[in-house]
Motif scaffolding. Structure first.
Motif, PDB file in Angstrom:
ATOM      1  N   ASP A   1      22.096  46.167  24.915  1.00  0.00           N
ATOM      2  CA  ASP A   1      23.483  46.629  24.877  1.00  0.00           C
ATOM      3  C   ASP A   1      24.204  46.086  26.103  1.00  0.00           C
ATOM      4  O   ASP A   1      24.094  46.635  27.197  1.00  0.00           O
ATOM      5  CB  ASP A   1      23.543  48.155  24.857  1.00  0.00           C
ATOM      6  CG  ASP A   1      24.984  48.674  24.854  1.00  0.00           C
ATOM      7  OD1 ASP A   1      25.919  47.850  24.713  1.00  0.00           O
ATOM      8  OD2 ASP A   1      25.172  49.897  25.008  1.00  0.00           O
TER       9      ASP A   1
ATOM     10  N   ASP B   1      26.068  38.578  12.121  1.00  0.00           N
ATOM     11  CA  ASP B   1      25.226  38.510  13.315  1.00  0.00           C
ATOM     12  C   ASP B   1      25.818  37.572  14.361  1.00  0.00           C
ATOM     13  O   ASP B   1      25.712  37.823  15.563  1.00  0.00           O
ATOM     14  CB  ASP B   1      23.815  38.056  12.947  1.00  0.00           C
ATOM     15  CG  ASP B   1      22.996  39.173  12.327  1.00  0.00           C
ATOM     16  OD1 ASP B   1      23.348  40.350  12.523  1.00  0.00           O
ATOM     17  OD2 ASP B   1      22.003  38.873  11.648  1.00  0.00           O
TER      18      ASP B   1
ATOM     19  N   PRO C   1      21.701  40.750  21.513  1.00  0.00           N
ATOM     20  CA  PRO C   1      22.494  41.954  21.290  1.00  0.00           C
ATOM     21  C   PRO C   1      21.926  42.815  20.163  1.00  0.00           C
ATOM     22  O   PRO C   1      21.587  42.311  19.087  1.00  0.00           O
ATOM     23  CB  PRO C   1      23.874  41.396  20.935  1.00  0.00           C
ATOM     24  CG  PRO C   1      23.939  40.111  21.689  1.00  0.00           C
ATOM     25  CD  PRO C   1      22.551  39.542  21.578  1.00  0.00           C
ATOM     26  N   GLN C   2      21.845  44.107  20.406  1.00  0.00           N
ATOM     27  CA  GLN C   2      21.216  45.010  19.449  1.00  0.00           C
ATOM     28  C   GLN C   2      21.991  45.121  18.138  1.00  0.00           C
ATOM     29  O   GLN C   2      21.425  45.517  17.110  1.00  0.00           O
ATOM     30  CB  GLN C   2      21.059  46.395  20.076  1.00  0.00           C
ATOM     31  CG  GLN C   2      22.363  47.076  20.449  1.00  0.00           C
ATOM     32  CD  GLN C   2      22.151  48.379  21.208  1.00  0.00           C
ATOM     33  OE1 GLN C   2      21.069  48.647  21.717  1.00  0.00           O
ATOM     34  NE2 GLN C   2      23.189  49.194  21.288  1.00  0.00           N
TER      35      GLN C   2
ATOM     36  N   ALA D   1      21.433  34.626  23.101  1.00  0.00           N
ATOM     37  CA  ALA D   1      20.135  35.267  23.298  1.00  0.00           C
ATOM     38  C   ALA D   1      19.260  34.443  24.231  1.00  0.00           C
ATOM     39  O   ALA D   1      19.502  33.256  24.443  1.00  0.00           O
ATOM     40  CB  ALA D   1      19.442  35.439  21.946  1.00  0.00           C
TER      41      ALA D   1
ATOM     42  N   PRO E   1      11.664  40.578  18.957  1.00  0.00           N
ATOM     43  CA  PRO E   1      13.047  40.775  19.401  1.00  0.00           C
ATOM     44  C   PRO E   1      13.210  42.067  20.194  1.00  0.00           C
ATOM     45  O   PRO E   1      12.563  43.079  19.909  1.00  0.00           O
ATOM     46  CB  PRO E   1      13.830  40.828  18.087  1.00  0.00           C
ATOM     47  CG  PRO E   1      12.836  41.297  17.079  1.00  0.00           C
ATOM     48  CD  PRO E   1      11.504  40.758  17.510  1.00  0.00           C
TER      49      PRO E   1
ATOM     50  N   GLY F   1      24.981  37.625  18.393  1.00  0.00           N
ATOM     51  CA  GLY F   1      23.537  37.634  18.291  1.00  0.00           C
ATOM     52  C   GLY F   1      22.858  36.347  18.702  1.00  0.00           C
ATOM     53  O   GLY F   1      21.655  36.338  18.977  1.00  0.00           O
TER      54      GLY F   1
ATOM     55  N   ILE G   1      17.470  40.308  14.155  1.00  0.00           N
ATOM     56  CA  ILE G   1      16.300  41.036  14.646  1.00  0.00           C
ATOM     57  C   ILE G   1      15.226  41.092  13.561  1.00  0.00           C
ATOM     58  O   ILE G   1      14.038  40.851  13.816  1.00  0.00           O
ATOM     59  CB  ILE G   1      16.710  42.444  15.122  1.00  0.00           C
ATOM     60  CG1 ILE G   1      17.497  42.330  16.439  1.00  0.00           C
ATOM     61  CG2 ILE G   1      15.492  43.348  15.291  1.00  0.00           C
ATOM     62  CD1 ILE G   1      18.115  43.625  16.915  1.00  0.00           C
TER      63      ILE G   1
ATOM     64  N   THR H   1      21.501  42.980  13.807  1.00  0.00           N
ATOM     65  CA  THR H   1      20.343  43.567  13.126  1.00  0.00           C
ATOM     66  C   THR H   1      19.670  42.604  12.155  1.00  0.00           C
ATOM     67  O   THR H   1      18.448  42.640  11.980  1.00  0.00           O
ATOM     68  CB  THR H   1      20.761  44.845  12.395  1.00  0.00           C
ATOM     69  OG1 THR H   1      21.859  44.545  11.518  1.00  0.00           O
ATOM     70  CG2 THR H   1      21.207  45.915  13.388  1.00  0.00           C
TER      71      THR H   1
ATOM     72  N   GLY I   1      16.411  44.389  21.442  1.00  0.00           N
ATOM     73  CA  GLY I   1      17.849  44.605  21.367  1.00  0.00           C
ATOM     74  C   GLY I   1      18.429  45.044  22.697  1.00  0.00           C
ATOM     75  O   GLY I   1      17.854  45.884  23.393  1.00  0.00           O
TER      76      GLY I   1
END
Length: 263
Positions: A243, A204, A222-223, A212, A239, A209, A229, A226, A241
């Motif tokens: 792109d 992540d 960022p999506q 944020a 959260p 990630g 999230i 995961t 996500g």
């Protein structure tokens, strides 16, 4: 409601390399970068936040990473002094913008200081990074300018060259971070201050990630991150996500594009 400053990536390109994510040999798509940035700006507005814009300038392809331009607390702005020569001309644009918008006090940092890239407001304190861009002497300067305590943290992994690539402030009492990006001493400090922090996996962190933005409820990240999230949902956050893959080619994502203006 949060108040943000952003810069449209009209001149975005990767013309040089000042972090491990940048490769001038790879093509960039400025129109795609603009579309991804516009999505982020529109999302902030949909969430009820206020977004102001600083005009981009030709020859400054990294201006889109507005978080690096200053730190703003209680209506006072400490404008960046960039480490790399490629970005130093950006400081004048931020100085002009803040002096023209009725801030209580505006000045440029004396030491290398890359704004919210390395200075993250966390409740009554500021978490401050050093190791790659910001001079550790800027920590004391920042504490004196804003009159708030600053907690120094040292980064060790060049992929996470700014604090905002390795740590996110979620609310006044909660952060998420990647421990391996910090020295042992800094890890211990974070463990003491934030025993209930959300810990990011290596995957992540590598997905950017931790770059944020949180308004205390919604967390835009960022999506591809995961795991974060999922953990954020488990902790009661919402959260969202994003792109921003084209802008990641310059070594920045959600937070890099977002400078918070605190009155």
């Amino acid at each position: 409601m949060r108040h943000y400053l952003m810069v449209r990536p009209a001149y975005f390109d990767v013309e040089y390399s000042i972090n491990p994510w940048m490769d001038p040999g790879k093509p960039t798509d400025t129109e795609l970068a603009i579309a991804q940035w516009e999505w982020l700006r529109d999302l902030y507005i949909e969430l009820g936040h206020r977004v102001e814009l600083l005009d981009p300038e030709p020859g400054l392809p990294d201006m889109v990473y507005a978080a690096n331009g200053a730190t703003v607390v209680n209506g006072r702005a400490l404008v960046a002094r960039f480490h790399h020569r490629f970005r130093r001309q950006e400081s004048a644009a931020y100085l002009n913008w803040f002096t023209g918008h009725d801030y209580r006090e505006v000045r440029q940092a004396r030491w290398h200081n890359e704004g919210e890239g390395d200075f993250l407001v966390a409740g009554s304190r500021i978490l401050a990074g050093s190791g790659f861009r910001t001079d550790s002497r800027a920590h004391q300067e920042t504490a004196e300018f804003f009159g708030v305590p600053v907690v120094g943290l040292t980064l060790t992994d060049p992929r996470y060259y700014h604090l905002d690539t390795a740590l996110t402030v979620l609310d006044e009492d909660t952060i998420m971070y990647f421990p391996e990006a910090f020295t042992e001493e800094s890890r211990r400090r974070l463990e003491q201050l934030y025993p209930d922090a959300v810990i990011a996996s290596a995957a992540d962190a590598a997905a950017f990630g931790l770059n944020a933005v949180s308004d205390g409820r919604h967390v835009v990240l960022p999506q591809a991150a995961t795991g974060l999230i999922t953990r954020l949902r488990e902790r009661g956050f919402e959260p969202i996500g994003a792109d921003l893959s084209e802008l990641l080619k310059g070594g920045g994502s959600v937070k890099c594009c977002t400078l918070e203006l605190r009155s």
